[in-house]
Write a protein that holds these residues in place. Structure first.
Motif, PDB file in Angstrom:
ATOM      1  N   ALA A   1      13.446   1.561   0.500  1.00  0.00           N
ATOM      2  CA  ALA A   1      12.662   2.189   1.560  1.00  0.00           C
ATOM      3  C   ALA A   1      12.953   1.525   2.906  1.00  0.00           C
ATOM      4  O   ALA A   1      12.736   0.326   3.058  1.00  0.00           O
ATOM      5  CB  ALA A   1      11.176   2.096   1.243  1.00  0.00           C
ATOM      6  N   PRO A   2      13.447   2.280   3.870  1.00  0.00           N
ATOM      7  CA  PRO A   2      13.736   1.711   5.187  1.00  0.00           C
ATOM      8  C   PRO A   2      12.469   1.567   6.021  1.00  0.00           C
ATOM      9  O   PRO A   2      12.040   2.504   6.713  1.00  0.00           O
ATOM     10  CB  PRO A   2      14.717   2.715   5.792  1.00  0.00           C
TER      11      PRO A   2
ATOM     12  N   LEU B   1       8.596   6.525  -1.167  1.00  0.00           N
ATOM     13  CA  LEU B   1       7.325   5.833  -1.218  1.00  0.00           C
ATOM     14  C   LEU B   1       6.490   6.382  -2.370  1.00  0.00           C
ATOM     15  O   LEU B   1       6.663   7.512  -2.796  1.00  0.00           O
ATOM     16  CB  LEU B   1       6.544   6.010   0.091  1.00  0.00           C
ATOM     17  N   GLY B   2       5.528   5.572  -2.809  1.00  0.00           N
ATOM     18  CA  GLY B   2       4.634   6.044  -3.859  1.00  0.00           C
ATOM     19  C   GLY B   2       3.199   5.712  -3.570  1.00  0.00           C
ATOM     20  O   GLY B   2       2.351   5.751  -4.446  1.00  0.00           O
ATOM     21  N   GLY B   3       2.921   5.313  -2.313  1.00  0.00           N
ATOM     22  CA  GLY B   3       1.587   4.815  -1.992  1.00  0.00           C
ATOM     23  C   GLY B   3       0.549   5.895  -1.820  1.00  0.00           C
ATOM     24  O   GLY B   3       0.835   7.060  -1.590  1.00  0.00           O
ATOM     25  N   GLY B   4      -0.690   5.464  -1.938  1.00  0.00           N
ATOM     26  CA  GLY B   4      -1.826   6.348  -1.694  1.00  0.00           C
ATOM     27  C   GLY B   4      -3.042   5.511  -1.423  1.00  0.00           C
ATOM     28  O   GLY B   4      -3.519   4.820  -2.315  1.00  0.00           O
ATOM     29  N   VAL B   5      -3.522   5.476  -0.173  1.00  0.00           N
ATOM     30  CA  VAL B   5      -4.676   4.647   0.174  1.00  0.00           C
ATOM     31  C   VAL B   5      -5.786   5.511   0.748  1.00  0.00           C
ATOM     32  O   VAL B   5      -5.554   6.648   1.137  1.00  0.00           O
ATOM     33  CB  VAL B   5      -4.274   3.566   1.207  1.00  0.00           C
TER      34      VAL B   5
ATOM     35  N   GLY C   1       2.930  11.926   6.832  1.00  0.00           N
ATOM     36  CA  GLY C   1       4.051  12.426   6.039  1.00  0.00           C
ATOM     37  C   GLY C   1       5.147  11.421   5.762  1.00  0.00           C
ATOM     38  O   GLY C   1       6.294  11.810   5.490  1.00  0.00           O
ATOM     39  N   ALA C   2       4.826  10.120   5.777  1.00  0.00           N
ATOM     40  CA  ALA C   2       5.852   9.098   5.558  1.00  0.00           C
ATOM     41  C   ALA C   2       6.543   9.253   4.211  1.00  0.00           C
ATOM     42  O   ALA C   2       7.738   8.948   4.081  1.00  0.00           O
ATOM     43  CB  ALA C   2       5.237   7.701   5.662  1.00  0.00           C
TER      44      ALA C   2
ATOM     45  N   LEU D   1       0.821  -1.209   0.000  1.00  0.00           N
ATOM     46  CA  LEU D   1       0.000   0.000   0.000  1.00  0.00           C
ATOM     47  C   LEU D   1       0.860   1.267   0.000  1.00  0.00           C
ATOM     48  O   LEU D   1       0.473   2.292  -0.571  1.00  0.00           O
ATOM     49  CB  LEU D   1      -0.932  -0.009   1.203  1.00  0.00           C
ATOM     50  N   LEU D   2       2.007   1.185   0.623  1.00  0.00           N
ATOM     51  CA  LEU D   2       2.930   2.324   0.605  1.00  0.00           C
ATOM     52  C   LEU D   2       3.716   2.392  -0.699  1.00  0.00           C
ATOM     53  O   LEU D   2       4.405   3.374  -0.957  1.00  0.00           O
ATOM     54  CB  LEU D   2       3.918   2.229   1.773  1.00  0.00           C
ATOM     55  N   GLU D   3       3.601   1.335  -1.509  1.00  0.00           N
ATOM     56  CA  GLU D   3       4.375   1.225  -2.753  1.00  0.00           C
ATOM     57  C   GLU D   3       5.849   1.447  -2.476  1.00  0.00           C
ATOM     58  O   GLU D   3       6.544   2.206  -3.161  1.00  0.00           O
ATOM     59  CB  GLU D   3       3.863   2.207  -3.810  1.00  0.00           C
ATOM     60  N   ALA D   4       6.326   0.743  -1.451  1.00  0.00           N
ATOM     61  CA  ALA D   4       7.704   0.899  -1.006  1.00  0.00           C
ATOM     62  C   ALA D   4       8.593  -0.131  -1.691  1.00  0.00           C
ATOM     63  O   ALA D   4       8.284  -1.324  -1.701  1.00  0.00           O
ATOM     64  CB  ALA D   4       7.782   0.735   0.512  1.00  0.00           C
TER      65      ALA D   4
END
Length: 319
Positions: A250-251, A315-319, A308-309, A243-246
């Motif tokens: 990405a740590p 990251l590229g997520g958007g939920v 604000g992650a 969901l974060l598209e990590a």
């Protein structure tokens, strides 16, 4: 008797063609695959191992430059699609969250120790290592965590199998950080000088678990090995990542557990230098929703993004 040979179709003495399990050729990959094979054979299923070389095993480049831990999975998946084997075994933390067309995770056996472990010279712990100590890891998450906990040490990017990494301790490194589960599977728990507690040091989503992937429609061949509590917890952790598209750079650490009917999930996103971090934790009763892993992961991911992650990590997520 477990057979290990080149991929080919063969009928066993019991009349059934063996399940050909594809695996990387590293000592750790073979060790965890042999555990899976032994469990299948115990249930009466004949097994044959097929060793497959991957780009990640052949190259000495950093994982990030190769495209992340998924570099280990791609060759295995291609062999499965091409019919060179009937199932493949992954370290779940190394498996991309994006499903491969035509393939499914048919089983996640019971999870082992989820923690990271420090393997240091002279029995030292993370806090007792001297200023300027050189600590090896290939993980952006571990790098960020080390930088946050011990900004005075030098973090060294390393590759190689477990024995290669351990062999550098006391030579050009003061310590390395590895997954406790992998050390256990290789019989190298003696190398551990400190277990890093999961609360202050969350590990990679899926760490400590393996996944058995098969072609869609062939799940029955290995489904007896699926451990439902493990499946639910690792699904929750990995869905946060999805969901974060990590990606591999990405740590992010995540940990889920089930206790008395409650599913708990906590995830933490670090800045690359470890100076900042965001944490989200939620819980729900398994019986309250149809898909508890998805519901909980969505809550956690949304809260992290709202906080604000995406400004901390790639990251590229958007939920």
């Amino acid at each position: 008797m477990l057979r290990e040979r080149a991929p080919r179709v063969q009928t066993s003495a019991r009349g059934a063609a063996p399940v050909r399990i594809g695996t990387r050729g590293s000592a750790l990959a073979l060790a965890q695959t042999r555990v899976v094979a032994a469990a299948l054979e115990k249930s009466g299923v004949p097994v044959e191992l097929v060793t497959i070389s991957t780009e990640g095993d052949r190259s000495t480049e950093s994982l990030a430059s190769l495209g992340g831990t998924g570099v280990f999975a791609s060759a295995l998946r291609e062999a499965l699609v091409q019919g060179k084997c009937d199932a493949i075994v992954h370290s779940l933390k190394d498996l991309p969250t994006q499903p491969h067309p035509g393939l499914v995770i048919a089983a996640t056996p019971k999870r082992e120790d989820v923690r990271d472990a420090l393997c240091a010279r002279d029995g030292l712990t993370l806090d007792s290592l001297p200023e300027g100590a050189r600590i090896g890891t290939g993980s952006p998450r571990r790098r960020a965590q080390l930088s946050a906990r011990r900004p005075d040490v030098e973090v060294v990017d390393i590759r190689g199998n477990v024995d290669t990494r351990l062999g550098r301790v006391g030579v050009d490194l003061d310590a390395v950080i590895l997954a406790a589960a992998g050390l256990s599977r290789l019989g190298r728990l003696d190398a551990i000088t400190e277990y890093l507690g999961i609360d202050g040091w969350p590990t990679a989503p899926g760490q400590g678990a393996v996944a058995i992937e098969v072609r869609a429609g062939e799940e029955k061949s290995v489904s007896s090995l699926d451990h439902r509590p493990t499946r639910v917890t690792v699904d929750a952790e990995r869905q946060v990542l999805a969901l974060l598209e990590a990606g591999c750079a990405a740590p992010i650490g995540a940990h889920a557990l089930i206790d008395d009917g409650l599913l708990f999930l906590s995830a933490r996103v670090y800045s690359a230098d470890g100076a900042e971090r965001l944490t989200s934790s939620h819980a729900l009763y398994l019986s309250d929703v149809t898909n508890p892993a998805t519901e909980l992961a969505t809550r956690v991911a949304r809260e992290l993004l709202d906080a604000g992650a995406a400004t901390l990590a790639p990251l590229g997520g958007g939920v």
